[in-house]
Motif scaffolding. Structure first.
Motif, short mmCIF file in Angstrom:
data_model
loop_
_atom_site.label_atom_id
_atom_site.label_comp_id
_atom_site.label_asym_id
_atom_site.label_seq_id
_atom_site.Cartn_x
_atom_site.Cartn_y
_atom_site.Cartn_z
N LEU A 20 0.84 -1.21 0.00
CA LEU A 20 0.00 0.00 0.00
C LEU A 20 0.87 1.26 0.00
N HIS A 21 1.88 1.29 0.85
CA HIS A 21 2.79 2.44 0.88
C HIS A 21 3.51 2.59 -0.45
N LYS A 22 3.95 1.48 -1.04
CA LYS A 22 4.64 1.54 -2.32
C LYS A 22 3.74 2.13 -3.40
N ARG A 23 2.46 1.73 -3.40
CA ARG A 23 1.54 2.29 -4.40
C ARG A 23 1.42 3.80 -4.25
N TRP A 24 1.30 4.28 -3.01
CA TRP A 24 1.16 5.73 -2.79
C TRP A 24 2.45 6.48 -3.10
N LEU A 25 3.59 5.87 -2.81
CA LEU A 25 4.87 6.54 -3.06
C LEU A 25 5.24 6.59 -4.53
N THR A 26 4.71 5.68 -5.33
CA THR A 26 5.09 5.61 -6.74
C THR A 26 3.97 6.01 -7.69
N ARG A 27 2.80 6.37 -7.19
CA ARG A 27 1.69 6.74 -8.07
C ARG A 27 2.00 8.04 -8.77
N PRO A 28 1.53 8.22 -10.00
CA PRO A 28 1.77 9.48 -10.70
C PRO A 28 0.88 10.59 -10.14
N GLY A 29 1.31 11.80 -10.32
CA GLY A 29 0.51 12.95 -9.91
C GLY A 29 0.76 13.36 -8.47
N ALA A 30 0.06 14.40 -8.07
CA ALA A 30 0.24 14.98 -6.75
C ALA A 30 -0.41 14.12 -5.67
N LEU A 31 0.24 14.02 -4.53
CA LEU A 31 -0.31 13.28 -3.40
C LEU A 31 -1.67 13.85 -2.99
N THR A 32 -1.76 15.17 -2.91
CA THR A 32 -3.01 15.81 -2.50
C THR A 32 -4.16 15.42 -3.43
N ALA A 33 -3.92 15.41 -4.73
CA ALA A 33 -4.97 15.04 -5.68
C ALA A 33 -5.43 13.61 -5.44
N GLY A 34 -4.49 12.71 -5.15
CA GLY A 34 -4.86 11.32 -4.86
C GLY A 34 -5.65 11.20 -3.58
N LEU A 35 -5.25 11.94 -2.56
CA LEU A 35 -5.97 11.89 -1.28
C LEU A 35 -7.39 12.44 -1.42
N ARG A 36 -7.57 13.41 -2.27
CA ARG A 36 -8.92 13.99 -2.47
C ARG A 36 -9.88 12.98 -3.07
N THR A 37 -9.37 11.96 -3.74
CA THR A 37 -10.26 10.94 -4.31
C THR A 37 -10.81 10.01 -3.23
N LEU A 38 -10.23 10.05 -2.03
CA LEU A 38 -10.64 9.15 -0.95
C LEU A 38 -11.74 9.72 -0.07
N GLY A 39 -11.97 11.02 -0.15
CA GLY A 39 -12.97 11.66 0.71
C GLY A 39 -12.69 13.14 0.83
N ARG A 40 -13.31 13.75 1.82
CA ARG A 40 -13.13 15.19 2.04
C ARG A 40 -11.75 15.41 2.66
N PHE A 41 -10.86 15.99 1.88
CA PHE A 41 -9.47 16.19 2.28
C PHE A 41 -9.30 17.55 2.94
N SER A 42 -8.55 17.59 4.04
CA SER A 42 -8.20 18.87 4.65
C SER A 42 -6.75 18.82 5.10
N LEU A 43 -6.15 19.99 5.15
CA LEU A 43 -4.76 20.11 5.55
C LEU A 43 -4.67 21.26 6.54
N HIS A 44 -4.03 21.02 7.68
CA HIS A 44 -3.85 22.04 8.70
C HIS A 44 -2.35 22.21 8.92
N VAL A 45 -1.86 23.46 8.81
CA VAL A 45 -0.45 23.73 9.06
C VAL A 45 -0.24 23.77 10.56
N VAL A 46 0.58 22.85 11.07
CA VAL A 46 0.88 22.76 12.50
C VAL A 46 1.97 23.76 12.86
N SER A 47 3.02 23.81 12.05
CA SER A 47 4.11 24.77 12.27
C SER A 47 4.86 24.96 10.97
N GLN A 48 5.55 26.08 10.86
CA GLN A 48 6.40 26.32 9.71
C GLN A 48 7.42 27.39 10.07
#
Length: 79
Positions: A20-48
Motif C-alpha cells: 500500500l505504501h509503495k503504491r502511494w509513493l510511486t503513483r503518478p501525480g500529486a499526493l493531494t490530488a490522490g488523497l482527495r479521491t478518498l474523501g473530504r481532504f483537509s490540511l492544517h499547518v501545524v508549524s512552519q
C-alpha cells in the motif's frame, strides 16, 4: 554544494514498505490530488519556519538552513 546530497534520494521505495505504501509513493501525480479521491481532504499547518536541517533530512548538508512546514492531513476529518 548541497546538490551532491540529492543522490541519496531513492528511485524506488525501500523494501520494508508495505505494498500500500509503495503504491502511494510511486503513483503518478500529486499526493493531494490522490488523497482527495478518498474523501473530504483537509490540511492544517501545524508549524512552519526556518530551521537547521535534521539528520533525517539526508538530502541536505548538515546544519543547512531549511524551510520546514509540518502539516496534519485528514480525510473525512480522520487524521
Amino acid at each position: 554544494a548541497s546538490l551532491i546530497y540529492f543522490n541519496r534520494w531513492r528511485r524506488q521505495p525501500p523494501p520494508v514498505c508495505s505494498s500500500l505504501h509503495k503504491r502511494w509513493l510511486t503513483r503518478p501525480g500529486a499526493l493531494t490530488a490522490g488523497l482527495r479521491t478518498l474523501g473530504r481532504f483537509s490540511l492544517h499547518v501545524v508549524s512552519q519556519g526556518v530551521e537547521l536541517s535534521r539528520p533525517e533530512d539526508n538530502c541536505f548538508a548538515p546544519k543547512t538552513l531549511t524551510w520546514r512546514r509540518e502539516v496534519l492531513m485528514s480525510i473525512d476529518e480522520i487524521p
